[in-house]
Design a protein around this motif. Structure first.
Motif, short mmCIF file in Angstrom:
data_model
loop_
_atom_site.label_atom_id
_atom_site.label_comp_id
_atom_site.label_asym_id
_atom_site.label_seq_id
_atom_site.Cartn_x
_atom_site.Cartn_y
_atom_site.Cartn_z
N SER A 289 2.88 3.20 -3.18
CA SER A 289 3.90 4.21 -3.62
C SER A 289 3.47 5.50 -3.86
O SER A 289 4.04 6.47 -3.33
CB SER A 289 3.77 3.75 -5.22
N LEU A 290 2.21 5.84 -3.69
CA LEU A 290 1.41 7.14 -3.60
C LEU A 290 1.82 7.78 -2.52
O LEU A 290 2.01 8.90 -2.08
CB LEU A 290 0.09 7.22 -4.15
N MET A 291 1.64 6.84 -1.48
CA MET A 291 1.93 7.48 0.10
C MET A 291 3.34 7.74 0.32
O MET A 291 3.61 8.77 0.70
CB MET A 291 1.69 6.12 0.93
N ASP A 292 4.20 7.31 -0.28
CA ASP A 292 5.68 7.62 -0.27
C ASP A 292 5.73 8.96 -1.20
O ASP A 292 6.59 10.07 -0.79
CB ASP A 292 6.68 6.79 -0.97
N GLU A 293 5.26 9.20 -2.38
CA GLU A 293 5.21 10.58 -3.05
C GLU A 293 4.51 11.38 -2.30
O GLU A 293 5.11 12.50 -2.53
CB GLU A 293 4.47 9.99 -4.56
N ALA B 216 7.01 7.85 9.23
CA ALA B 216 6.48 8.95 10.23
C ALA B 216 5.08 9.33 9.60
O ALA B 216 4.23 9.58 10.00
CB ALA B 216 7.21 10.07 10.56
N PHE B 217 5.16 9.32 8.04
CA PHE B 217 3.97 10.14 7.28
C PHE B 217 2.81 8.94 7.33
O PHE B 217 1.61 9.23 7.79
CB PHE B 217 4.52 10.14 5.84
N ARG B 218 3.27 7.74 7.37
CA ARG B 218 2.34 6.51 7.26
C ARG B 218 1.60 6.44 8.86
O ARG B 218 0.57 6.29 9.23
CB ARG B 218 2.84 5.03 7.07
N LEU B 219 2.48 6.72 9.81
CA LEU B 219 2.20 6.45 11.36
C LEU B 219 1.15 7.79 11.62
O LEU B 219 0.07 7.56 12.43
CB LEU B 219 3.04 6.59 12.26
N ALA B 220 1.33 8.85 11.14
CA ALA B 220 0.53 10.13 11.37
C ALA B 220 -0.92 9.91 10.61
O ALA B 220 -1.80 10.50 10.96
CB ALA B 220 1.07 11.32 10.45
N HIS B 221 -1.15 8.93 9.83
CA HIS B 221 -2.28 8.74 9.18
C HIS B 221 -3.03 7.22 9.54
O HIS B 221 -4.32 6.91 9.04
CB HIS B 221 -2.21 8.55 7.61
N LEU B 222 -2.61 6.70 10.67
CA LEU B 222 -2.91 5.47 11.23
C LEU B 222 -3.32 5.61 12.72
O LEU B 222 -2.86 6.13 13.43
CB LEU B 222 -1.89 4.28 11.11
N ASP B 223 -4.80 5.08 12.90
CA ASP B 223 -5.18 5.05 14.37
C ASP B 223 -4.89 3.40 14.80
O ASP B 223 -4.74 3.21 15.88
CB ASP B 223 -6.45 5.15 14.53
N TYR C 234 -5.62 3.42 5.84
CA TYR C 234 -5.09 4.83 6.47
C TYR C 234 -6.42 5.84 6.66
O TYR C 234 -7.35 5.39 5.87
CB TYR C 234 -4.18 5.58 5.36
N ARG C 235 -6.40 6.63 7.69
CA ARG C 235 -7.43 7.66 8.02
C ARG C 235 -7.31 8.93 7.14
O ARG C 235 -6.40 9.58 7.22
CB ARG C 235 -7.36 7.81 9.61
N PHE C 236 -8.19 9.43 6.36
CA PHE C 236 -8.08 10.36 5.40
C PHE C 236 -9.41 11.13 5.86
O PHE C 236 -10.53 10.37 5.98
CB PHE C 236 -7.84 10.04 4.05
N ALA C 237 -9.33 12.57 5.85
CA ALA C 237 -10.50 13.32 6.08
C ALA C 237 -11.79 13.04 5.04
O ALA C 237 -12.98 12.93 5.14
CB ALA C 237 -10.33 14.69 5.89
#
Length: 725
Positions: A525-529, A540-547, A489-492
């Protein structure tokens, strides 16, 4: 005969694969074995043999490699002979591990077969007086447009496969392929389902004797007294063999060996042993052990972290074993000069090196031949059994010696998948996305396989023992305990650390997917949390962090085919997880539905939907087998499996003390959607499903029962305690 040039190899209007001018840039395993005849051999009668240093472990690699070679050579797959992992015949490809068989061995075989085809075409062109580009290759012959044909047997003497695979090799165009992409039946299955000889456990050789090993009652114990007279006098017993703490009995018949083993064990006195923490103290012990920290990933260090909600969690995994259905076995024969060993270990060349060192033999006088074993992905007792058989065969020249472990020996003495802990935190920014990610994994080594003699259990127990080498961490980008610890995933901002623990109370090594199982469980698990804290849908949360478009494709496919977002009955929940194995192999997303019985804490996997992108697909049937089997195995790990132990050592002596999933636990529905990418490189897929399955189960339990479980396995007692019933 006119010499064939590199230019002559580029024929047929096919897909041209450029390898570059430097030989070190050769793809797959060609870098180590660049010559055509390391992979493809053509006999005078026109028959073709394909060679691979990889082993069939149940992953269907034999079938896929035959398909790849047959496609490029224009042959019926049944016409090919395949030889796997034999130190006298095949290239050295190290271990069959890490989901490398297709991307390494299949790539090499495909290019070598294409190069051999080009040589056949050029030889036929000279004989027929035709242009190479007008000729076709099919059914073991090269044909001209006017109908003239030359069979491989007629051309065999005119080509030399003792030549490098050229820097650019013409592959058949994806649109013209007739075998790659088809679900051919697996060649290794018929004997297994029909009860034929299929495994090393089935070997019976003329004059073969049977050996059984007597192990200490606990790791580290020493043999201080032994009475052998009553055992050596038993009918059929050939000898009792002792060398330091290595103790075995050899008999003419298997049952005699079993009974003699039991009698010998009763006459052996052992003292001492390595202390093991009690189960309740396992993680405190792991947390307190000395560790070396390495920062394996850091991004956005200068980026400020905005104020926002922080989600912090610790995840844990207990020791787990391979649980091979067939306990380990090996056969060895020493003729006074040469040692031959038949083994189901996953690295024949590393095993040869270890055996040669242990017996002080030149490597050239040791031959190791892979024969399938009944169940294993990783380092179970196979190498140890080979070491035992080699020691005994060396002491009994001229007699093949078969060593067969008992269930108890396999369970108590195999190297386990190590206990692990992770600490993770994520900060949500004002936009509801993760602005900062901090992750650390604490793990032992995940590789104590040979090639060192000290990595064989028997060699450590000799009167003049070989010490075990110091455990090492495996380097990134593939990693060991830190495999898949770096999110895709892409994180700042992101920081990932690996705390490597060298000294562990129990013997550990490679178990399928190594640290990826635990790391993906923790990350997903943390991504779901975090999604829950942000009030966002998990997919949708995962897709928002993926390029990565291929990552997005598998996530979207799994979610759509599962029916993500649909209402479920009370007591049921849906969970989702994703990973790209090692961040460089296959992409896999898994969605599951579980049912949770609140009063008992039992979790049942109702259905699962996976989507996979492994590049070009050779055999969709075999690929589905891998994902389906991986999901079921990971379900068993995640809901049932943990090594039981006390201060004296492991106590999981049988299936009652080490429960695994049974047939009633298999999901009602299990679907795998494959995304084929013809012409794309092969991506490893043998271990892609482990981590996503574990995390998807935990996320589904959260939805079904309202509790978050952070320890593997998620057994009923943990579920029930979390619910508070």
């Amino acid at each position: 005969m006119t010499a064939l040039t590199r230019r002559a190899l580029l024929v047929g209007g096919a897909l041209l694969v450029g390898i570059g001018p430097a030989r070190a840039a050769l793809p797959g395993s060609l870098a180590e074995a660049p010559r055509i005849d390391a992979w493809i051999r053509l006999d005078p009668d026109g028959s073709v043999t394909v060679l691979t240093g990889k082993a069939e472990l149940g992953q269907g690699i034999k079938t896929a490699l035959i398909q790849v070679a047959a496609e490029e050579l224009g042959l019926d797959p049944a016409a090919l002979r395949l030889i796997t992992a034999d130190t006298e015949l095949t290239p050295d490809e190290g271990y069959t591990a890490g989901s490398h068989s297709m991307q390494d061995s299949a790539t090499a075989i495909r290019l070598a077969a294409a190069a051999a085809r080009a040589l056949l075409v050029q030889a036929a062109a000279l004989r027929l007086g035709a242009r190479a580009e007008t000729l076709s290759v099919a059914d073991g012959a090269v044909a001209a447009p006017d109908g003239r044909r030359l069979h491989f047997a007629e051309l065999a003497a005119e080509i030399d496969l003792d030549a490098p695979v050229p820097e650019a090799t013409a592959l058949r165009e994806p649109g013209t392929r007739t075998l790659v992409g088809r679900p051919l039946p697996r060649v290794d299955i018929p004997a297994k389902v029909a009860g034929g000889p299929a495994y090393v456990q089935d070997i019976r050789a003329p004059g073969m004797v049977h050996a059984r090993i007597v192990r200490p009652p606990r790791p580290g114990a020493r043999l201080v007294a032994l009475e052998t007279e009553a055992v050596t006098a038993r009918p059929g017993v050939i000898r009792v063999h002792r060398d330091g703490d290595f103790l075995a009995v050899v008999a003419e018949r298997e049952y005699a060996a079993v009974m003699a083993m039991r009698a010998l064990a009763a006459h052996a006195v052992w003292q001492g042993g390595t202390p093991v923490p009690e189960p309740d103290a396992l993680f405190a012990d792991l947390a307190g052990r000395e560790a070396k920290r390495t920062i394996i990933h850091e991004a956005g260090a200068g980026t400020p972290v905005p104020a926002g909600r922080t989600i912090t969690a610790q995840y844990r995994r207990r020791y787990q074993m391979h649980g091979s259905i067939g306990p380990s076995c090996a056969v060895a024969e020493f003729d006074g000069t040469r040692l031959t060993v038949w083994s189901h270990a996953q690295g024949m060349f590393p095993l040869r090196k270890a055996l040669a060192e242990m017996l002080a033999l030149p490597e050239a006088q040791v031959r190791c031949i892979h024969v399938e074993g009944s169940g294993c992905y990783g380092h179970n007792g196979a190498d140890d059994a080979a070491g035992d058989a080699a020691l005994l065969a060396h002491a009994l020249p001229g007699r093949p010696v078969r060593v067969q472990y008992t269930r108890e020996q396999e369970h108590l003495w195999e190297p386990y998948g190590g206990a692990m802990m992770t600490q993770a935190s994520a900060v949500l920014g004002p936009d509801g996305r993760i602005a900062d990610w901090d992750y650390a994994v604490r793990s032992p080594t995940h590789l104590t396989r040979p090639p060192g003699a000290g990595q064989l259990l028997s060699a450590r127990m000799l009167e003049s023992p070989f010490p075990a080498p110091p455990p090492k961490a495996l380097p990134q980008p593939e990693g060991g305990g830190d495999r898949n610890a770096i999110p895709l995933y892409r994180f700042a901002r992101a920081r990932v650390a690996h705390d490597f623990v060298a000294a562990m109370p129990l013997r550990v090594s490679a178990l399928r997917s190594l640290g990826a199982y635990m790391n993906v469980f923790s990350i997903e698990s943390l991504m779901d949390e975090a999604a829950e804290a942000a009030g966002a849908d998990p997919v949708a949360f995962r897709l928002a962090h993926l390029d990565d478009p291929r990552a997005r494709s598998v996530i979207e496919a799994a979610a759509a085919r599962f029916g993500w977002g649909a209402a479920l009955p009370k007591g049921r929940g849906a969970g989702f997880a994703f990973a790209r194995y090692k961040n460089l192999a296959g992409y896999c997303a898994v969605a599951v539905e579980v049912a949770v019985e609140r009063e008992s804490g039992r979790v049942r996997l109702v259905r699962a939907q996976a989507a996979l992108d492994a590049g070009e697909i050779v055999n969709p049937h075999g690929l589905r087998d891998q994902i389906e089997g991986g999901i079921i195995q990971a379900m068993s790990w995640s809901l049932f499996e943990a090594v039981a132990h006390d201060a004296a050592g492991p106590t999981s002596r049988d299936w009652s003390a080490y429960p695994i999933a049974r047939f009633p636990d298999i999901p009602e529905r299990l679907d795998v959607h494959l995304i084929d990418r013809p012409g794309a490189p092969f991506l490893g897929a043998g271990e892609v499903a482990q981590g996503p399955t574990a995390a998807a189960l935990a996320n589904a339990i959260r939805q079904a029962a309202g509790v978050r479980l952070r320890e593997l396995p998620m057994r009923p007692e943990l579920v029930k305690a979390a619910i508070g019933v």
